[in-house]
Write a protein that holds these residues in place. Structure first.
Motif, PDB file in Angstrom:
ATOM      1  N   ILE A 184      53.098  47.545  73.629  1.00 19.77           N
ATOM      2  CA  ILE A 184      54.254  46.969  74.315  1.00 19.77           C
ATOM      3  C   ILE A 184      55.441  47.902  74.110  1.00 19.77           C
ATOM      4  CG2 ILE A 184      55.871  45.032  74.358  1.00 19.77           C
ATOM      5  CD1 ILE A 184      53.549  43.218  73.599  1.00 19.77           C
ATOM      6  N   PRO A 185      56.093  48.327  75.183  1.00 11.92           N
ATOM      7  CA  PRO A 185      57.198  49.281  75.046  1.00 11.92           C
ATOM      8  C   PRO A 185      58.324  48.749  74.160  1.00 11.92           C
ATOM      9  CG  PRO A 185      56.560  49.007  77.345  1.00 11.92           C
ATOM     10  CD  PRO A 185      55.857  47.937  76.575  1.00 11.92           C
ATOM     11  N   GLU A 186      58.969  49.667  73.469  1.00 13.03           N
ATOM     12  CA  GLU A 186      60.156  49.306  72.697  1.00 13.03           C
ATOM     13  C   GLU A 186      61.280  48.927  73.663  1.00 13.03           C
ATOM     14  OE1 GLU A 186      60.381  49.106  69.427  1.00 13.03           O
ATOM     15  OE2 GLU A 186      58.345  49.826  69.053  1.00 13.03           O
ATOM     16  N   GLU A 187      62.213  48.145  73.192  1.00 11.59           N
ATOM     17  CA  GLU A 187      63.370  47.809  74.011  1.00 11.59           C
ATOM     18  C   GLU A 187      64.127  49.085  74.364  1.00 11.59           C
ATOM     19  OE1 GLU A 187      65.635  44.187  73.228  1.00 11.59           O
ATOM     20  OE2 GLU A 187      64.427  43.939  71.424  1.00 11.59           O
ATOM     21  N   SER A 188      64.574  49.183  75.608  1.00  9.95           N
ATOM     22  CA  SER A 188      65.266  50.378  76.066  1.00  9.95           C
ATOM     23  C   SER A 188      66.521  50.003  76.827  1.00  9.95           C
ATOM     24  CB  SER A 188      64.340  51.213  76.964  1.00  9.95           C
ATOM     25  OG  SER A 188      65.027  52.276  77.555  1.00  9.95           O
ATOM     26  N   GLU A 189      67.670  50.512  76.371  1.00 11.53           N
ATOM     27  CA  GLU A 189      68.926  50.238  77.065  1.00 11.53           C
ATOM     28  C   GLU A 189      69.052  51.088  78.317  1.00 11.53           C
ATOM     29  OE1 GLU A 189      72.139  50.781  74.384  1.00 11.53           O
ATOM     30  OE2 GLU A 189      71.545  49.130  73.039  1.00 11.53           O
ATOM     31  N   GLY A 190      68.245  52.148  78.403  1.00 10.86           N
ATOM     32  CA  GLY A 190      68.335  53.037  79.553  1.00 10.86           C
ATOM     33  C   GLY A 190      67.601  52.537  80.782  1.00 10.86           C
ATOM     34  N   LYS A 191      66.842  51.454  80.645  1.00  8.98           N
ATOM     35  CA  LYS A 191      66.087  50.912  81.773  1.00  8.98           C
ATOM     36  C   LYS A 191      66.639  49.544  82.154  1.00  8.98           C
ATOM     37  CE  LYS A 191      61.722  53.216  80.611  1.00  8.98           C
ATOM     38  NZ  LYS A 191      60.296  53.011  80.250  1.00  8.98           N
ATOM     39  N   GLY A 192      66.763  49.334  83.446  1.00 11.06           N
ATOM     40  CA  GLY A 192      67.199  48.033  83.927  1.00 11.06           C
ATOM     41  C   GLY A 192      66.073  47.022  83.862  1.00 11.06           C
ATOM     42  N   TRP A 193      66.427  45.766  84.035  1.00  9.94           N
ATOM     43  CA  TRP A 193      65.407  44.717  83.913  1.00  9.94           C
ATOM     44  C   TRP A 193      64.366  44.814  85.020  1.00  9.94           C
ATOM     45  CZ3 TRP A 193      64.827  41.412  87.989  1.00  9.94           C
ATOM     46  CH2 TRP A 193      65.928  41.230  88.846  1.00  9.94           C
ATOM     47  N   ARG A 194      64.750  45.292  86.210  1.00  6.90           N
ATOM     48  CA  ARG A 194      63.784  45.423  87.295  1.00  6.90           C
ATOM     49  C   ARG A 194      62.706  46.438  86.936  1.00  6.90           C
ATOM     50  NH1 ARG A 194      65.955  44.055  93.085  1.00  6.90           N
ATOM     51  NH2 ARG A 194      64.070  45.197  93.681  1.00  6.90           N
ATOM     52  N   GLU A 195      63.122  47.591  86.429  1.00  4.06           N
ATOM     53  CA  GLU A 195      62.162  48.634  86.064  1.00  4.06           C
ATOM     54  C   GLU A 195      61.247  48.162  84.945  1.00  4.06           C
ATOM     55  OE1 GLU A 195      62.059  53.292  84.500  1.00  4.06           O
ATOM     56  OE2 GLU A 195      63.983  52.291  84.873  1.00  4.06           O
ATOM     57  N   GLN A 196      61.820  47.411  83.990  1.00  4.04           N
ATOM     58  CA  GLN A 196      61.012  46.937  82.864  1.00  4.04           C
ATOM     59  C   GLN A 196      60.021  45.863  83.307  1.00  4.04           C
ATOM     60  OE1 GLN A 196      63.136  46.518  78.930  1.00  4.04           O
ATOM     61  NE2 GLN A 196      64.934  46.803  80.228  1.00  4.04           N
ATOM     62  N   LEU A 197      60.420  44.997  84.232  1.00  4.53           N
ATOM     63  CA  LEU A 197      59.484  43.997  84.736  1.00  4.53           C
ATOM     64  C   LEU A 197      58.362  44.665  85.532  1.00  4.53           C
ATOM     65  CD1 LEU A 197      61.672  40.951  85.877  1.00  4.53           C
ATOM     66  CD2 LEU A 197      60.240  41.158  83.832  1.00  4.53           C
ATOM     67  N   ARG A 198      58.692  45.732  86.239  1.00  7.22           N
ATOM     68  CA  ARG A 198      57.665  46.483  86.953  1.00  7.22           C
ATOM     69  C   ARG A 198      56.646  47.047  85.960  1.00  7.22           C
ATOM     70  NH1 ARG A 198      56.261  49.483  91.440  1.00  7.22           N
ATOM     71  NH2 ARG A 198      57.889  48.523  92.696  1.00  7.22           N
ATOM     72  N   GLU A 199      57.112  47.594  84.852  1.00  7.67           N
ATOM     73  CA  GLU A 199      56.206  48.126  83.833  1.00  7.67           C
ATOM     74  C   GLU A 199      55.282  47.043  83.312  1.00  7.67           C
ATOM     75  OE1 GLU A 199      58.694  49.835  80.848  1.00  7.67           O
ATOM     76  OE2 GLU A 199      58.923  51.746  81.913  1.00  7.67           O
ATOM     77  N   TYR A 200      55.838  45.838  83.132  1.00 12.34           N
ATOM     78  CA  TYR A 200      55.036  44.709  82.656  1.00 12.34           C
ATOM     79  C   TYR A 200      53.934  44.367  83.659  1.00 12.34           C
ATOM     80  CZ  TYR A 200      53.800  39.809  81.942  1.00 12.34           C
ATOM     81  OH  TYR A 200      53.105  38.641  81.790  1.00 12.34           O
ATOM     82  N   VAL A 201      54.300  44.249  84.932  1.00 11.57           N
ATOM     83  CA  VAL A 201      53.323  43.908  85.970  1.00 11.57           C
ATOM     84  C   VAL A 201      52.232  44.973  86.047  1.00 11.57           C
ATOM     85  CG1 VAL A 201      53.001  43.625  88.460  1.00 11.57           C
ATOM     86  CG2 VAL A 201      54.940  42.531  87.331  1.00 11.57           C
ATOM     87  N   GLU A 202      52.630  46.228  86.024  1.00  7.21           N
ATOM     88  CA  GLU A 202      51.647  47.318  86.114  1.00  7.21           C
ATOM     89  C   GLU A 202      50.705  47.314  84.910  1.00  7.21           C
ATOM     90  OE1 GLU A 202      54.219  50.656  86.585  1.00  7.21           O
ATOM     91  OE2 GLU A 202      54.318  50.473  88.788  1.00  7.21           O
ATOM     92  N   ALA A 203      51.236  46.998  83.730  1.00  5.31           N
ATOM     93  CA  ALA A 203      50.393  46.935  82.525  1.00  5.31           C
ATOM     94  C   ALA A 203      49.379  45.799  82.641  1.00  5.31           C
ATOM     95  CB  ALA A 203      51.253  46.749  81.285  1.00  5.31           C
ATOM     96  N   CYS A 204      49.804  44.660  83.171  1.00  2.00           N
ATOM     97  CA  CYS A 204      48.883  43.529  83.354  1.00  2.00           C
ATOM     98  C   CYS A 204      47.756  43.895  84.312  1.00  2.00           C
ATOM     99  CB  CYS A 204      49.646  42.318  83.890  1.00  2.00           C
ATOM    100  SG  CYS A 204      50.777  41.543  82.704  1.00  2.00           S
ATOM    101  N   ILE A 205      48.088  44.587  85.388  1.00  2.00           N
ATOM    102  CA  ILE A 205      47.074  44.968  86.365  1.00  2.00           C
ATOM    103  C   ILE A 205      46.108  45.980  85.770  1.00  2.00           C
ATOM    104  CG2 ILE A 205      46.703  46.124  88.587  1.00  2.00           C
ATOM    105  CD1 ILE A 205      49.330  44.816  89.529  1.00  2.00           C
ATOM    106  N   ARG A 206      46.627  46.920  84.977  1.00  2.00           N
ATOM    107  CA  ARG A 206      45.731  47.882  84.316  1.00  2.00           C
ATOM    108  C   ARG A 206      44.756  47.178  83.402  1.00  2.00           C
ATOM    109  NH1 ARG A 206      50.466  50.989  83.833  1.00  2.00           N
ATOM    110  NH2 ARG A 206      50.742  50.322  81.664  1.00  2.00           N
ATOM    111  N   LEU A 207      45.234  46.165  82.690  1.00  2.00           N
ATOM    112  CA  LEU A 207      44.361  45.399  81.790  1.00  2.00           C
ATOM    113  C   LEU A 207      43.238  44.729  82.579  1.00  2.00           C
ATOM    114  CD1 LEU A 207      45.563  43.047  78.943  1.00  2.00           C
ATOM    115  CD2 LEU A 207      43.774  42.332  80.493  1.00  2.00           C
ATOM    116  N   MET A 208      43.582  44.129  83.700  1.00  2.00           N
ATOM    117  CA  MET A 208      42.581  43.418  84.503  1.00  2.00           C
ATOM    118  C   MET A 208      41.565  44.372  85.116  1.00  2.00           C
ATOM    119  SD  MET A 208      45.071  40.663  86.387  1.00  2.00           S
ATOM    120  CE  MET A 208      46.466  40.005  85.463  1.00  2.00           C
ATOM    121  N   ARG A 209      42.001  45.561  85.457  1.00  2.00           N
ATOM    122  CA  ARG A 209      41.066  46.538  86.024  1.00  2.00           C
ATOM    123  C   ARG A 209      40.186  47.152  84.939  1.00  2.00           C
ATOM    124  NH1 ARG A 209      44.029  50.380  90.339  1.00  2.00           N
ATOM    125  NH2 ARG A 209      41.853  50.705  91.000  1.00  2.00           N
TER     126      ARG A 209
END
Length: 260
Positions: free
Chosen positions: A97-122
């Motif tokens: 799970i990525p460390e908290e990052s002040e340089g990334k907005g919440w949209r970019e971080q939610l995208r990372e979460y969704v992409e990680a979930c899809i990678r897990l399922m594949r």
């Protein structure tokens, strides 16, 4: 007073045996040769079988046989197949799970979460074959809930809205994960990749889909959009991005209204 001293044993005992094992609330079995069998080894073997052959190949007897033990030996550690399935999902949810990052907005971080979930399922195609039986209650599964909630923590949303937002984006992850999983399976089985874009069917559908029978679909097919043969490749063709961006737009609009 330690955290353990405040535990309500009655409420902890209400958890399924698989969840109790995941939380370390159950003492490991001491029966049988020491070190030859453990909950971890059983779960690892089950995940391996599911990854290679699918969820239908997983049974207590099959897992026991793969480890060189009797089926009854497994029941000393894990009481049921349902508990085993719970522990399998728990095991594969142990992802970085990525460390908290002040340089990334919440949209970019939610995208990372969704992409990680899809990678897990594949990576574990059987994951979404296990029916949802309730809310996540095991440690790694709960970390997968905590992660997006952390991203939403500072937005002007109620606790209910934050949890509902997580449900929304995790639902999209599961939806798209199943699509990608099914496409992977079909291609591995020999399907032509162009069958998913529809390229091979474009001309036939333009003859069969008439404005009289399909008044709304007809212009889409005629334009080549339905079968992706309109020659306009790029961002507009990426269904995943389009869908996720619209969801994020909706969340952003809701957040902006909450700030006013």
């Amino acid at each position: 007073m330690s955290g353990d001293d405040t535990r309500d044993e009655g409420s902890l005992n209400s958890l399924p045996h698989g969840a109790q094992l995941a939380w370390g609330l159950v003492k490991p079995s001491t029966r049988g040769p020491k070190g030859e069998l453990s909950v971890g080894k059983i779960v690892e073997a089950a995940v391996g079988i599911a990854d290679r052959e699918g969820l239908s190949a997983v049974s207590m007897s099959r897992v026991a046989s793969s480890l060189g033990f009797t089926t009854m030996s497994l029941y000393r550690y894990i009481k049921s197949k349902d508990d085993l399935l719970m522990l399998m999902t728990e095991a594969v949810c142990d992802i970085p799970i990525p460390e908290e990052s002040e340089g990334k907005g919440w949209r970019e971080q939610l995208r990372e979460y969704v992409e990680a979930c899809i990678r897990l399922m594949r990576a574990h195609p059987w994951f979404t074959d296990i029916p949802i039986m309730g809310v996540p209650i095991t440690p790694n599964n709960l970390k997968m809930v905590d992660w997006p909630l952390r991203i939403l923590r500072d937005l002007p949303l109620s606790e209910y809205e934050k949890m509902s937002t997580v449900l929304l984006i995790s639902g999209y992850s599961r939806f798209y994960g199943v699509i990608m999983r099914d496409m992977d399976r079909a291609i591995e089985a020999g399907a032509n990749p162009d069958s998913f874009s529809g390229l091979m069917y474009g001309e036939a559908l333009r003859q069969l889909v008439t404005p009289e029978s399909y008044p709304a679909l007809y212009p889409i097919v005629a334009a080549g959009v339905y079968t992706e043969d309109d020659g306009n490749k790029g961002e507009a063709q990426d269904d995943f991005d389009f869908g996720l961006e619209r969801i994020l737009d909706g969340i952003e609009l809701h957040v902006s209204r909450a700030r006013t």
